[in-house]
Design a protein around this motif. Structure first.
Motif, PDB file in Angstrom:
ATOM      1  N   GLU A  75       5.169  20.703  19.078  1.00 44.43           N
ATOM      2  CA  GLU A  75       6.601  20.854  19.462  1.00 44.43           C
ATOM      3  C   GLU A  75       7.152  19.345  20.152  1.00 44.43           C
ATOM      4  O   GLU A  75       7.993  19.618  20.989  1.00 44.43           O
ATOM      5  N   GLY A  76       6.343  18.308  20.129  1.00 40.85           N
ATOM      6  CA  GLY A  76       6.808  17.210  20.909  1.00 40.85           C
ATOM      7  C   GLY A  76       8.047  16.563  20.106  1.00 40.85           C
ATOM      8  O   GLY A  76       8.460  17.021  18.945  1.00 40.85           O
ATOM      9  N   ASN A  77       8.610  15.579  20.378  1.00 36.05           N
ATOM     10  CA  ASN A  77       9.669  14.693  19.777  1.00 36.05           C
ATOM     11  C   ASN A  77       9.796  13.373  20.631  1.00 36.05           C
ATOM     12  O   ASN A  77       9.120  13.132  21.494  1.00 36.05           O
ATOM     13  N   PHE A  78      10.825  12.641  20.321  1.00 37.16           N
ATOM     14  CA  PHE A  78      10.999  11.274  20.775  1.00 37.16           C
ATOM     15  C   PHE A  78      11.289  11.406  22.098  1.00 37.16           C
ATOM     16  O   PHE A  78      10.895  10.328  23.078  1.00 37.16           O
ATOM     17  N   TYR A  79      11.782  12.828  22.530  1.00 35.17           N
ATOM     18  CA  TYR A  79      12.204  12.704  24.066  1.00 35.17           C
ATOM     19  C   TYR A  79      11.058  13.103  24.854  1.00 35.17           C
ATOM     20  O   TYR A  79      11.004  13.030  26.198  1.00 35.17           O
ATOM     21  N   SER A  80       9.763  13.474  24.283  1.00 36.87           N
ATOM     22  CA  SER A  80       8.546  13.584  25.129  1.00 36.87           C
ATOM     23  C   SER A  80       8.335  12.307  25.902  1.00 36.87           C
ATOM     24  O   SER A  80       8.576  11.335  25.482  1.00 36.87           O
ATOM     25  N   PRO A  81       7.917  12.576  27.058  1.00 36.83           N
ATOM     26  CA  PRO A  81       7.893  11.296  27.917  1.00 36.83           C
ATOM     27  C   PRO A  81       7.015  10.116  27.215  1.00 36.83           C
ATOM     28  O   PRO A  81       7.091   8.943  27.304  1.00 36.83           O
ATOM     29  N   TYR A  82       5.732  10.441  26.804  1.00 33.79           N
ATOM     30  CA  TYR A  82       4.866   9.504  26.295  1.00 33.79           C
ATOM     31  C   TYR A  82       5.282   8.965  25.087  1.00 33.79           C
ATOM     32  O   TYR A  82       5.026   7.905  24.875  1.00 33.79           O
ATOM     33  N   ALA A  83       6.282   9.661  24.303  1.00 31.33           N
ATOM     34  CA  ALA A  83       6.749   9.086  22.928  1.00 31.33           C
ATOM     35  C   ALA A  83       7.855   7.737  23.462  1.00 31.33           C
ATOM     36  O   ALA A  83       7.467   6.851  22.620  1.00 31.33           O
ATOM     37  N   HIS A  84       8.881   8.203  24.072  1.00 26.69           N
ATOM     38  CA  HIS A  84       9.797   7.059  24.331  1.00 26.69           C
ATOM     39  C   HIS A  84       9.241   6.114  25.205  1.00 26.69           C
ATOM     40  O   HIS A  84       9.657   4.770  25.299  1.00 26.69           O
ATOM     41  N   GLY A  85       8.252   6.379  26.000  1.00 24.17           N
ATOM     42  CA  GLY A  85       7.286   5.358  26.896  1.00 24.17           C
ATOM     43  C   GLY A  85       6.730   4.566  26.029  1.00 24.17           C
ATOM     44  O   GLY A  85       6.693   3.186  26.251  1.00 24.17           O
ATOM     45  N   LEU A  86       5.886   4.925  24.870  1.00 26.11           N
ATOM     46  CA  LEU A  86       5.282   4.074  24.168  1.00 26.11           C
ATOM     47  C   LEU A  86       6.025   3.098  23.228  1.00 26.11           C
ATOM     48  O   LEU A  86       5.952   1.998  23.099  1.00 26.11           O
ATOM     49  N   LEU A  87       7.254   3.757  22.514  1.00 27.85           N
ATOM     50  CA  LEU A  87       8.061   3.018  21.942  1.00 27.85           C
ATOM     51  C   LEU A  87       8.609   1.991  22.617  1.00 27.85           C
ATOM     52  O   LEU A  87       8.675   1.103  22.202  1.00 27.85           O
ATOM     53  N   ASN A  88       8.910   2.215  23.888  1.00 25.40           N
ATOM     54  CA  ASN A  88       9.583   1.106  24.912  1.00 25.40           C
ATOM     55  C   ASN A  88       8.358  -0.101  25.265  1.00 25.40           C
ATOM     56  O   ASN A  88       8.932  -1.279  25.183  1.00 25.40           O
ATOM     57  N   ALA A  89       7.319   0.318  25.364  1.00 18.82           N
ATOM     58  CA  ALA A  89       6.293  -0.569  25.469  1.00 18.82           C
ATOM     59  C   ALA A  89       5.967  -1.432  24.376  1.00 18.82           C
ATOM     60  O   ALA A  89       5.786  -2.522  24.450  1.00 18.82           O
ATOM     61  N   TRP A  90       6.143  -0.793  22.990  1.00 16.48           N
ATOM     62  CA  TRP A  90       5.793  -1.555  21.717  1.00 16.48           C
ATOM     63  C   TRP A  90       7.100  -2.488  21.545  1.00 16.48           C
ATOM     64  O   TRP A  90       6.827  -3.598  21.289  1.00 16.48           O
ATOM     65  N   ARG A  91       8.182  -2.112  21.986  1.00 13.71           N
ATOM     66  CA  ARG A  91       9.375  -2.849  21.958  1.00 13.71           C
ATOM     67  C   ARG A  91       9.313  -4.205  22.855  1.00 13.71           C
ATOM     68  O   ARG A  91       9.366  -5.310  22.244  1.00 13.71           O
ATOM     69  N   GLN A  92       8.705  -3.816  23.923  1.00 14.66           N
ATOM     70  CA  GLN A  92       8.747  -5.062  24.858  1.00 14.66           C
ATOM     71  C   GLN A  92       7.465  -6.009  24.336  1.00 14.66           C
ATOM     72  O   GLN A  92       7.322  -7.140  24.778  1.00 14.66           O
ATOM     73  N   GLN A  93       6.487  -5.514  23.673  1.00 12.09           N
ATOM     74  CA  GLN A  93       5.444  -6.273  23.041  1.00 12.09           C
ATOM     75  C   GLN A  93       6.007  -7.159  21.892  1.00 12.09           C
ATOM     76  O   GLN A  93       5.358  -8.017  21.412  1.00 12.09           O
ATOM     77  N   GLY A  94       7.238  -6.753  21.290  1.00 14.05           N
ATOM     78  CA  GLY A  94       7.646  -7.552  20.275  1.00 14.05           C
ATOM     79  C   GLY A  94       7.425  -6.801  19.003  1.00 14.05           C
ATOM     80  O   GLY A  94       7.561  -7.502  17.942  1.00 14.05           O
ATOM     81  N   TRP A  95       7.061  -5.391  19.009  1.00 10.57           N
ATOM     82  CA  TRP A  95       6.655  -4.761  17.828  1.00 10.57           C
ATOM     83  C   TRP A  95       7.781  -3.714  17.358  1.00 10.57           C
ATOM     84  O   TRP A  95       8.655  -3.339  18.405  1.00 10.57           O
ATOM     85  N   LEU A  96       7.928  -3.371  16.243  1.00 12.44           N
ATOM     86  CA  LEU A  96       8.727  -2.001  15.966  1.00 12.44           C
ATOM     87  C   LEU A  96       8.408  -0.872  15.936  1.00 12.44           C
ATOM     88  O   LEU A  96       7.097  -0.724  15.415  1.00 12.44           O
ATOM     89  N   GLY A  97       8.567  -0.009  16.783  1.00 12.85           N
ATOM     90  CA  GLY A  97       7.806   1.531  16.873  1.00 12.85           C
ATOM     91  C   GLY A  97       8.784   2.794  16.141  1.00 12.85           C
ATOM     92  O   GLY A  97      10.045   2.292  16.147  1.00 12.85           O
ATOM     93  N   VAL A  98       8.175   3.405  15.793  1.00 13.74           N
ATOM     94  CA  VAL A  98       8.810   4.613  15.071  1.00 13.74           C
ATOM     95  C   VAL A  98       8.039   6.046  15.378  1.00 13.74           C
ATOM     96  O   VAL A  98       6.846   5.988  15.364  1.00 13.74           O
ATOM     97  N   VAL A  99       8.894   6.996  15.733  1.00 13.20           N
ATOM     98  CA  VAL A  99       8.405   8.312  15.983  1.00 13.20           C
ATOM     99  C   VAL A  99       8.840   9.093  14.316  1.00 13.20           C
ATOM    100  O   VAL A  99       9.736   9.239  14.232  1.00 13.20           O
ATOM    101  N   MET A 100       7.640   9.527  13.817  1.00  8.41           N
ATOM    102  CA  MET A 100       7.981  10.279  12.724  1.00  8.41           C
ATOM    103  C   MET A 100       7.755  11.777  13.211  1.00  8.41           C
ATOM    104  O   MET A 100       6.794  12.253  13.212  1.00  8.41           O
ATOM    105  N   HIS A 101       9.042  12.482  13.089  1.00  7.86           N
ATOM    106  CA  HIS A 101       8.864  14.002  13.711  1.00  7.86           C
ATOM    107  C   HIS A 101       8.613  14.636  12.652  1.00  7.86           C
ATOM    108  O   HIS A 101       8.775  14.488  11.359  1.00  7.86           O
ATOM    109  N   PHE A 102       7.512  15.538  13.166  1.00  8.83           N
ATOM    110  CA  PHE A 102       7.230  16.581  12.058  1.00  8.83           C
ATOM    111  C   PHE A 102       8.327  17.650  11.886  1.00  8.83           C
ATOM    112  O   PHE A 102       9.290  17.614  12.557  1.00  8.83           O
ATOM    113  N   ARG A 103       7.940  18.420  10.538  1.00 10.51           N
ATOM    114  CA  ARG A 103       9.289  19.097  10.190  1.00 10.51           C
ATOM    115  C   ARG A 103       9.651  20.139  11.169  1.00 10.51           C
ATOM    116  O   ARG A 103       8.954  20.709  11.785  1.00 10.51           O
ATOM    117  N   GLY A 104      11.037  20.133  11.434  1.00 18.27           N
ATOM    118  CA  GLY A 104      11.530  20.931  12.516  1.00 18.27           C
ATOM    119  C   GLY A 104      11.466  20.441  13.823  1.00 18.27           C
ATOM    120  O   GLY A 104      11.974  21.393  14.705  1.00 18.27           O
TER     121      GLY A 104
END
Length: 332
Positions: A75-104
């Motif tokens: 029941e996680g999603n982009f707004y889970s603290p680890y999710a947007h935190g990691l995406l931001n860390a990857w963005r700062q690294q110069g990488w493209l990040g993406v969360v694939m949300h499970f169905r629903g």
């Protein structure tokens, strides 16, 4: 191993905050502010259903960048603290990040008579191949957290050399599902069971109201469920071809598949994780040389908060990019 890797390799909890329950809850206090504005995309699946993608930036504008895919927890999603935190860390690294949300899991119920579970690898398999076909063959890694970590480990074991990934990281994964289910029914861990079960039931109720008949029970029966195991008995197992929750747990635990993983992989567990038991710790010598296993003394469940109260540090946001960098930034 580079200097940054050495600096970030060990986890030291925030002074006064080594308690596993404090570590588990702290990210929600430290990461209240969403770290970036995601670019949303809906991806249609082969069966007509959909998954929603949250990108760190529009992927068309970042085709030249290394990529990291995140598979979230129950029941996680982009707004889970680890999710947007990691995406931001990857963005700062110069990488493209993406969360694939499970169905629903992106806020809108999925349409079909199925949901997601710890061993459901079809959607991840489809997405990773779609990613390569649509956006090119840039170096790509995957990170799975909790349920998403077990799912990713299952996928990697099933695919072997065929996985279209340069590397993978698995964090706080319930690699043996049945003992972890038992643990959540004991002591203080029952608090987490209640929290997760409430999220699952709310999501299932939304699905029943939006698409009646897509779950194998009605709202009154759903409301009577009191344990995660009951939910998996009544819904997860029946939707996905398992005889009951125990059958699901035994057939979808990733631990037996770890020796089949060929992709370079880092597995991170905290010894004090309140969701886990020692059953999730692999036996010495049972893992292939391409898997690096890190068992920390502290960290709770997807916690790993270091630094100080004034300057908290999310260790996963340092450790994971540092470990992935050699695989994603290979010089040709």
């Amino acid at each position: 191993m580079n200097f940054n890797h050495l600096m970030n390799a060990q986890f030291f909890p925030m002074p006064g905050a080594s308690n596993p329950h404090v570590q588990t809850i702290l990210p929600r206090l430290v990461r209240r502010k969403v770290m970036l504005e995601p670019h949303w995309q809906r991806l249609t699946l082969p069966d007509g259903d959909f998954v929603d993608l949250a990108w760190s930036e529009p992927p068309e504008a970042a085709r030249h960048k290394p990529r990291v895919v995140l598979f979230h927890g129950l029941e996680g999603n982009f707004y889970s603290p680890y999710a947007h935190g990691l995406l931001n860390a990857w963005r700062q690294q110069g990488w493209l990040g993406v969360v694939m949300h499970f169905r629903g899991c992106s806020g809108e119920p999925n349409k079909m008579q199925r949901i997601y579970h710890s061993g459901e690898t079809e959607d991840a398999r489809f997405f990773l191949h779609w990613l390569r076909e649509t956006h090119g063959s840039q170096p790509t890694a995957a990170v799975g957290v909790s349920l998403g970590g077990n799912m990713l480990a299952c996928y990697l074991g099933q695919e072997g050399d065929a996985a279209p990934l340069e590397a993978a990281v698995i964090v706080s994964a319930p690699l043996m599902l049945e003992p972890c289910s038992d643990r959540l029914e004991q002591g203080v861990s029952r608090i987490y069971q209640r929290y997760l079960l409430n999220l699952l039931k709310q999501n299932a109720a939304r699905k029943l109201r939006r698409y009646p008949g897509t779950l194998p029970l009605d709202l009154p029966a759903l409301n009577r469920i009191r344990r995660l195991r009951e939910f998996d008995d009544a819904i997860t197992s029946r939707l996905h071809g398992f005889s009951d929750a125990v059958d699901y747990y035994r057939r979808c635990s990733a631990m037996p598949l770890l020796p089949q993983i060929k992709v370079p992989t880092l597995i991170i567990h905290a010894k004090d994780d309140p969701f886990m038991t020692p059953d999730v710790i692999p036996q010495p010598g049972s893992l292939p040389s391409n898997i690096e296993y890190q068992l920390t003394e502290f960290g709770g469940h997807v916690g790993f908060v270091g630094g100080s109260l004034k300057q908290p540090q999310m260790w996963l946001e340092q450790r994971i990019p540092a470990w992935l960098a050699p695989y994603l930034e290979q010089k040709s």
